[in-house]
Scaffold this motif. Sequence first.
Motif, mmCIF file in Angstrom:
data_model
loop_
_atom_site.group_PDB
_atom_site.id
_atom_site.type_symbol
_atom_site.label_atom_id
_atom_site.label_comp_id
_atom_site.label_asym_id
_atom_site.label_seq_id
_atom_site.Cartn_x
_atom_site.Cartn_y
_atom_site.Cartn_z
ATOM 1 N N LEU A 19 0.828 -1.209 0.000
ATOM 2 C CA LEU A 19 0.000 0.000 0.000
ATOM 3 C C LEU A 19 0.863 1.259 0.000
ATOM 4 N N THR A 20 2.055 1.167 0.576
ATOM 5 C CA THR A 20 2.980 2.312 0.544
ATOM 6 C C THR A 20 3.370 2.600 -0.900
ATOM 7 N N ARG A 21 3.783 1.553 -1.594
ATOM 8 C CA ARG A 21 4.214 1.693 -2.992
ATOM 9 C C ARG A 21 3.055 2.211 -3.850
ATOM 10 N N MET A 22 1.894 1.630 -3.641
ATOM 11 C CA MET A 22 0.757 2.028 -4.463
ATOM 12 C C MET A 22 0.321 3.463 -4.158
ATOM 13 N N SER A 23 0.346 3.834 -2.880
ATOM 14 C CA SER A 23 -0.072 5.193 -2.510
ATOM 15 C C SER A 23 0.874 6.220 -3.112
ATOM 16 N N HIS A 24 2.171 5.865 -3.172
ATOM 17 C CA HIS A 24 3.132 6.819 -3.730
ATOM 18 C C HIS A 24 2.944 7.001 -5.224
ATOM 19 N N LEU A 26 -0.209 6.812 -6.587
ATOM 20 C CA LEU A 26 -1.450 7.599 -6.670
ATOM 21 C C LEU A 26 -1.243 9.057 -6.259
ATOM 22 N N MET A 27 -0.259 9.301 -5.384
ATOM 23 C CA MET A 27 0.024 10.674 -4.938
ATOM 24 C C MET A 27 0.531 11.550 -6.077
ATOM 25 N N LEU A 28 0.950 10.922 -7.164
ATOM 26 C CA LEU A 28 1.440 11.671 -8.330
ATOM 27 C C LEU A 28 0.318 11.956 -9.329
ATOM 28 N N VAL A 29 -0.906 11.546 -8.995
ATOM 29 C CA VAL A 29 -2.022 11.686 -9.933
ATOM 30 C C VAL A 29 -3.074 12.631 -9.354
ATOM 31 N N LYS A 30 -3.642 13.478 -10.201
ATOM 32 C CA LYS A 30 -4.658 14.446 -9.740
ATOM 33 C C LYS A 30 -6.046 13.821 -9.661
ATOM 34 N N ASN A 31 -6.839 14.364 -8.772
ATOM 35 C CA ASN A 31 -8.262 14.024 -8.681
ATOM 36 C C ASN A 31 -8.541 12.523 -8.562
ATOM 37 N N ILE A 32 -7.838 11.911 -7.622
ATOM 38 C CA ILE A 32 -8.022 10.480 -7.333
ATOM 39 C C ILE A 32 -8.876 10.353 -6.070
ATOM 40 N N HIS A 33 -9.802 9.427 -6.077
ATOM 41 C CA HIS A 33 -10.533 9.080 -4.859
ATOM 42 C C HIS A 33 -10.299 7.583 -4.651
ATOM 43 N N TRP A 34 -9.522 7.257 -3.628
ATOM 44 C CA TRP A 34 -9.057 5.881 -3.425
ATOM 45 C C TRP A 34 -9.989 5.133 -2.476
ATOM 46 N N LEU A 35 -10.612 4.076 -2.979
ATOM 47 C CA LEU A 35 -11.465 3.232 -2.139
ATOM 48 C C LEU A 35 -10.660 1.993 -1.760
ATOM 49 N N VAL A 36 -10.199 1.965 -0.527
ATOM 50 C CA VAL A 36 -9.396 0.848 -0.039
ATOM 51 C C VAL A 36 -10.302 -0.027 0.813
ATOM 52 N N ILE A 37 -10.489 -1.265 0.365
ATOM 53 C CA ILE A 37 -11.450 -2.134 1.041
ATOM 54 C C ILE A 37 -10.748 -3.385 1.538
ATOM 55 N N GLU A 38 -10.771 -3.550 2.849
ATOM 56 C CA GLU A 38 -10.061 -4.673 3.467
ATOM 57 C C GLU A 38 -10.945 -5.901 3.588
ATOM 58 N N ASP A 39 -10.357 -7.039 3.261
ATOM 59 C CA ASP A 39 -10.973 -8.338 3.488
ATOM 60 C C ASP A 39 -10.728 -8.661 4.966
ATOM 61 N N THR A 48 -5.189 2.638 8.094
ATOM 62 C CA THR A 48 -5.838 3.949 8.236
ATOM 63 C C THR A 48 -4.786 5.043 8.363
ATOM 64 N N ARG A 49 -3.772 4.792 9.202
ATOM 65 C CA ARG A 49 -2.716 5.800 9.401
ATOM 66 C C ARG A 49 -1.970 6.070 8.104
ATOM 67 N N LEU A 50 -1.678 5.017 7.375
ATOM 68 C CA LEU A 50 -0.985 5.174 6.088
ATOM 69 C C LEU A 50 -1.838 6.036 5.154
ATOM 70 N N LEU A 51 -3.124 5.743 5.073
ATOM 71 C CA LEU A 51 -4.013 6.480 4.171
ATOM 72 C C LEU A 51 -4.077 7.954 4.567
ATOM 73 N N GLU A 52 -4.145 8.216 5.862
ATOM 74 C CA GLU A 52 -4.196 9.605 6.337
ATOM 75 C C GLU A 52 -2.935 10.366 5.947
ATOM 76 N N ARG A 53 -1.792 9.697 6.049
ATOM 77 C CA ARG A 53 -0.509 10.343 5.734
ATOM 78 C C ARG A 53 -0.363 10.697 4.267
ATOM 79 N N THR A 54 -1.085 10.008 3.378
ATOM 80 C CA THR A 54 -0.910 10.255 1.934
ATOM 81 C C THR A 54 -1.472 11.592 1.488
ATOM 82 N N GLY A 55 -2.446 12.123 2.227
ATOM 83 C CA GLY A 55 -3.115 13.343 1.796
ATOM 84 C C GLY A 55 -4.108 13.093 0.666
#
Length: 244
Positions: A19-24, A26-39, A48-55
């Motif tokens: 998720l770190t790699r993937m978030s980095h 997505l952070m380079l792309v505009k107007n993204i709304h990321w739906l992260v759904i855990e099994d 949650t903390r990782l997602l909050e840190r991404t902005g």
Amino acid sequence: EPLYIITPTYRRPEQIPELTRMSHTLMLVKNIHWLVIEDAAVATKQVTRLLERTGLKFEHLTAPMPEKYKQKKGAKPRGVSNRNRGLQWIRANATNGVFYFADDDNTYDIALFDEIRKTKRVSMFPVGLCTKFGLSSPIIKNGKFVGFYDGWIAGRKFPVDMAGFAVSVKFLLQRPNATMPFKAGYEEDGFLKSLVPFEPKDIEFLADNCTKVLAWHTQTKKNEPSAPLNMKLYGETNLVKLKQ
Ligand code: UGA
Ligand code: MN
């Protein structure tokens, strides 16, 4: 218009690195709304903390795989309850834009996201490192769609990978019964077939008529959980720290 990225994920040693790699990306792309759904029954705090840190604009949802599939031997329908939860969220909250199913372990070129934004109904494009053929892609010959290249056709009408297509939100909203089946190996085909009416002739081909690979089906090797500690210690300094 927003680009909704639907990402299934589950708890394992590789989860935070993936998720770190993937978030980095997505952070380079505009107007993204990321739906992260855990099994999982309960959302993982570290996620949650990782997602909050991404902005990034995100939703952190849970959708456990139903027990009857979890107990099944052999291939399980991985990420299906998660993706259907994502579709449910889109139906309840989104009105326009495009969505894309992006597994947490794949690799994405940021140019892919600008391509996907062009989707009017359903678009398709190549996925690298996929199946024994090393590539899964629609085949365009002299500007005309002639079929699919994939190492596992298996009677599928749409033999494509999850990372090989995107769908317009409006197109989905016009199809209230569209859903992903809990059928291992046939998730993509089942979902695309549920988008009636939709036929291969309606596909929009992206990535320069499917000549460019902008997504790869990379797979991370499984790792051992990090405990118990196995350390060779020289001197007491580290030991004292570990004991605290
Ligand atoms: C391939 C396809 O690329 C997937 O889109 C498809 O869902 C999967 O096969 C399948 O049919 O089982 P693969 O790399 O083999 O993907 O599968 P994973 O990457 O292990 O799992 C797909 C997604 O589901 C990942 O985002 C993963 O985090 C998630 N997942 C996996 C869960 O949510 N729960 C699980 O128990 C396992
Ligand atoms: Mn994968």
